[in-house]
Scaffold this motif. Sequence first.
Motif, PDB file in Angstrom:
ATOM      1  N   PRO A  42       0.951  -1.372   0.295  1.00 38.11           N
ATOM      2  CA  PRO A  42       0.346   0.007  -0.222  1.00 38.11           C
ATOM      3  C   PRO A  42       0.959   1.239   0.310  1.00 38.11           C
ATOM      4  O   PRO A  42      -0.167   2.835  -0.324  1.00 38.11           O
ATOM      5  CB  PRO A  42      -1.016  -0.187   1.173  1.00 38.11           C
ATOM      6  CG  PRO A  42      -0.168  -1.050   1.853  1.00 38.11           C
ATOM      7  CD  PRO A  42       0.560  -2.154   0.993  1.00 38.11           C
TER       8      PRO A  42
ATOM      9  N   LYS B  39       8.199  -7.183   8.608  1.00 38.49           N
ATOM     10  CA  LYS B  39       7.377  -5.943   7.053  1.00 38.49           C
ATOM     11  C   LYS B  39       7.280  -5.297   8.279  1.00 38.49           C
ATOM     12  O   LYS B  39       7.864  -3.453   7.935  1.00 38.49           O
ATOM     13  CB  LYS B  39       6.546  -6.835   6.424  1.00 38.49           C
ATOM     14  CG  LYS B  39       5.593  -5.569   5.738  1.00 38.49           C
ATOM     15  CD  LYS B  39       4.969  -6.363   4.690  1.00 38.49           C
ATOM     16  CE  LYS B  39       3.462  -7.078   5.387  1.00 38.49           C
ATOM     17  NZ  LYS B  39       3.376  -7.727   3.889  1.00 38.49           N
TER      18      LYS B  39
ATOM     19  N   PRO C 133       3.155 -11.453   0.568  1.00 41.45           N
ATOM     20  CA  PRO C 133       3.824 -10.374   0.179  1.00 41.45           C
ATOM     21  C   PRO C 133       4.550  -9.166   1.536  1.00 41.45           C
ATOM     22  O   PRO C 133       3.687  -9.284   1.855  1.00 41.45           O
ATOM     23  CB  PRO C 133       2.701  -9.901  -0.739  1.00 41.45           C
ATOM     24  CG  PRO C 133       1.369  -9.374  -0.240  1.00 41.45           C
ATOM     25  CD  PRO C 133       1.497 -10.930   0.364  1.00 41.45           C
ATOM     26  N   ILE C 134       5.645  -9.390   1.107  1.00 41.58           N
ATOM     27  CA  ILE C 134       6.644  -8.775   1.809  1.00 41.58           C
ATOM     28  C   ILE C 134       7.671  -7.301   1.855  1.00 41.58           C
ATOM     29  O   ILE C 134       7.849  -7.924   0.203  1.00 41.58           O
ATOM     30  CB  ILE C 134       7.688  -9.299   2.986  1.00 41.58           C
ATOM     31  CG1 ILE C 134       7.023 -10.779   3.274  1.00 41.58           C
ATOM     32  CG2 ILE C 134       8.609  -8.715   3.888  1.00 41.58           C
ATOM     33  CD1 ILE C 134       8.022 -11.917   3.384  1.00 41.58           C
ATOM     34  N   PHE C 135       7.130  -6.045   1.912  1.00 43.28           N
ATOM     35  CA  PHE C 135       8.115  -4.717   1.863  1.00 43.28           C
ATOM     36  C   PHE C 135       8.379  -4.889   2.855  1.00 43.28           C
ATOM     37  O   PHE C 135       8.884  -5.765   3.882  1.00 43.28           O
ATOM     38  CB  PHE C 135       6.875  -4.113   1.247  1.00 43.28           C
ATOM     39  CG  PHE C 135       5.908  -3.350   1.809  1.00 43.28           C
ATOM     40  CD1 PHE C 135       5.917  -2.385   2.624  1.00 43.28           C
ATOM     41  CD2 PHE C 135       4.430  -4.052   1.716  1.00 43.28           C
ATOM     42  CE1 PHE C 135       5.437  -2.244   4.053  1.00 43.28           C
ATOM     43  CE2 PHE C 135       4.028  -3.646   3.211  1.00 43.28           C
ATOM     44  CZ  PHE C 135       3.909  -3.133   3.596  1.00 43.28           C
ATOM     45  N   GLU C 136      10.000  -3.466   2.471  1.00 39.63           N
ATOM     46  CA  GLU C 136      10.938  -3.419   3.490  1.00 39.63           C
ATOM     47  C   GLU C 136      12.154  -4.083   2.675  1.00 39.63           C
ATOM     48  O   GLU C 136      12.083  -5.255   3.499  1.00 39.63           O
ATOM     49  CB  GLU C 136      10.047  -3.062   5.296  1.00 39.63           C
ATOM     50  CG  GLU C 136       9.722  -1.718   5.072  1.00 39.63           C
ATOM     51  CD  GLU C 136      10.552   0.020   5.785  1.00 39.63           C
ATOM     52  OE1 GLU C 136      11.097  -1.064   5.173  1.00 39.63           O
ATOM     53  OE2 GLU C 136       9.314   0.391   4.498  1.00 39.63           O
TER      54      GLU C 136
ATOM     55  N   LEU D  41      -0.723   3.878   6.883  1.00 44.45           N
ATOM     56  CA  LEU D  41      -1.527   2.739   6.672  1.00 44.45           C
ATOM     57  C   LEU D  41      -0.893   1.783   7.957  1.00 44.45           C
ATOM     58  O   LEU D  41      -1.263   0.799   7.927  1.00 44.45           O
ATOM     59  CB  LEU D  41       0.279   2.650   5.988  1.00 44.45           C
ATOM     60  CG  LEU D  41       0.197   3.526   4.548  1.00 44.45           C
ATOM     61  CD1 LEU D  41       2.202   3.683   4.722  1.00 44.45           C
ATOM     62  CD2 LEU D  41      -0.402   2.348   4.101  1.00 44.45           C
TER      63      LEU D  41
ATOM     64  N   ASP E 164       4.436 -16.996   2.640  1.00 43.91           N
ATOM     65  CA  ASP E 164       3.781 -16.389   3.274  1.00 43.91           C
ATOM     66  C   ASP E 164       3.115 -14.714   3.183  1.00 43.91           C
ATOM     67  O   ASP E 164       2.335 -13.992   4.397  1.00 43.91           O
ATOM     68  CB  ASP E 164       4.788 -16.068   4.465  1.00 43.91           C
ATOM     69  CG  ASP E 164       5.063 -17.413   4.940  1.00 43.91           C
ATOM     70  OD1 ASP E 164       4.465 -18.211   5.177  1.00 43.91           O
ATOM     71  OD2 ASP E 164       6.867 -17.860   5.428  1.00 43.91           O
TER      72      ASP E 164
END
Lengths: 227, 220
Positions: free
Chosen positions: A48, B93, A61-64, B138, A59
Motif C-alpha cells: 500500500p 515488514k 507479500p513482504i516489503f521493506e 498505513l 507467507d
Amino acid sequence: MYRLHGVLDWGSQVIRLTLAELALPFDFHQIDVAAGGLTSPDLLALNPFGRVPVLETPDGPIFETAAILLYLAETHGALAPLPGAPDRAAFLTWFMLVTNTVHPLTMTLLHPERPGGAEVAPAVADETHRQLRRHLALLDTVASTGAWWLSSERPSILSLFLVMLLRWIKAFPAYARHSIRLADYPALQAMAKGLETRPSLVAALHAEGLCGAVYSNPPCETPAEPA
Amino acid sequence: MYVLHYYPDTASLAVRMVLAELGVQHRCELIDREAGMLSSPAYRKMQPLGLIPAMETPDGTMFETAAILLYLADRHPGLAPAVGSPDRGDFLKWLFFTSTNAHTTLLQLFYPERTAGPDCVDHVLAHALPKMKQYLSLLDQAAGANPSWLSQDRPTMLGYYIAMLMHWLGGFGADHPLQINAADYPALFKILVLLEGQHATQAIAEDEGLGPTPFTAPLA
C-alpha cells in the motif's frame, strides 16, 4: 516460488543477490516507473506504500528491504546469525542501524530535495554527507573487527545491503562533491571487493546490468559542479 | 540478566515496557544525562553514537530500539511471531516499516534542525508532518485486520513500539500545528487503550512521569 518486484539497480538489487547466494529460484518483475508502475493497482495491492522491492512469498507479500532480507535469512537458515547464535545481538544492532539510519541518509544524499524541498536541498545534502561519513567510519571499525557478517570472506544480508548503499553513495550523489572515497573505509572497501568478485554473485550482478568494480569503486556518474 | 540503560520518556520506554510485559528479570540503570553521561567514554563504549537506549545482554551490549525488541522476541516468545511462524514475514515488514519510516520521520518532527541546521526547520517540518500522518494511516490499516502481531486484544511488541511513538506525537497539544490526534487512527487507538491499561505500563508511566493516559491523552 518467490516473485520479486523491483527496478534494476534499485533496492531490489540486494534481494536478487540474496536469492542468488541462497540458490533460490525466483521470477523478477520489472516495474516500469515512467509508466506509473509504482502507483499501479497491482503493486499497491502488494504494498500500500507503493514502493519496491516487494517479494511475494508463500507467507504473503513482504516489503521493506530489511524485512525481506531478514525473512529470507531466517527462512533459509543462512546469511545472518540466527536466533540463539552468540553474535545475533551484535548483528541485529548493526543491521538495524544500516536500515533505519544509513539507508535513509543515502537516499537523502541522492534526493536531498525530499526532506525539505528544492530550496533547502544543498544544505540538506551537506549535512547528510557529514552524517553519512560518520556512520561509515563507525561501520568500518566494526568491519575491521572480523565479524563474518561484515567481512570479505562470505556474504551476509548486512554486507550485501551495505555495499549496495556504498555503490549509490559513490556513484549517484545529487552533488558530485559528496561522492565518497571508498579508500577512506578500507575494511568496507575490502568487503565490497570480496563480494563483487564472488562467483555466486557475479551472474546476479550481471542481471542487474552491473559488472566490474560496482561496489568497491564505481565511477561517480554525477557531473562535476562548475567551479 | 538484562541491564537497560534508560532515561525517562526516551526510546528506552518501549524496551522497558516490553521487558516488564514479558516479566523477564532485568535492571534499569538511569543515565545521568545532565552530567553528560551520554558523551562519556564508558557510555560511548556501549553506544558509540551516544544515543538512548543501550542494553547489556548475555550476548554483549546492544542498541537500536527495534534491534533490542527483535532480540527479546527471539529469546522470550509471546509478544511477536517466532521465526518459522507464518506471521513472521508480516511482523518483520511492519516492525521495519515502523523503525525506518515512522520512527525516523517522528525524529524529524522533534529535532527538525538535525536535518540541515536551524535555517531549514520550517521546510523540514512542512514535509515531515504529512509523511507522519500517511505512515500512521498505513499502520492503522494494518492494525484494522487485528493481526496477532498488532492485536487489539492482547499486548504485542509492535503495539508497544507504536504506543511510544503515539505518546510523543500526542504531546504537541490541541492547538499546535504539529498536533496529531490518536483518535484519528481508530484501530491503533484501541491498541493504545489496551496497552495503557496494562499493569506493566502503569507502573512505568508513573515512574517516568507520563501521566495516567500516556498513549490516548498524554497531556491529561
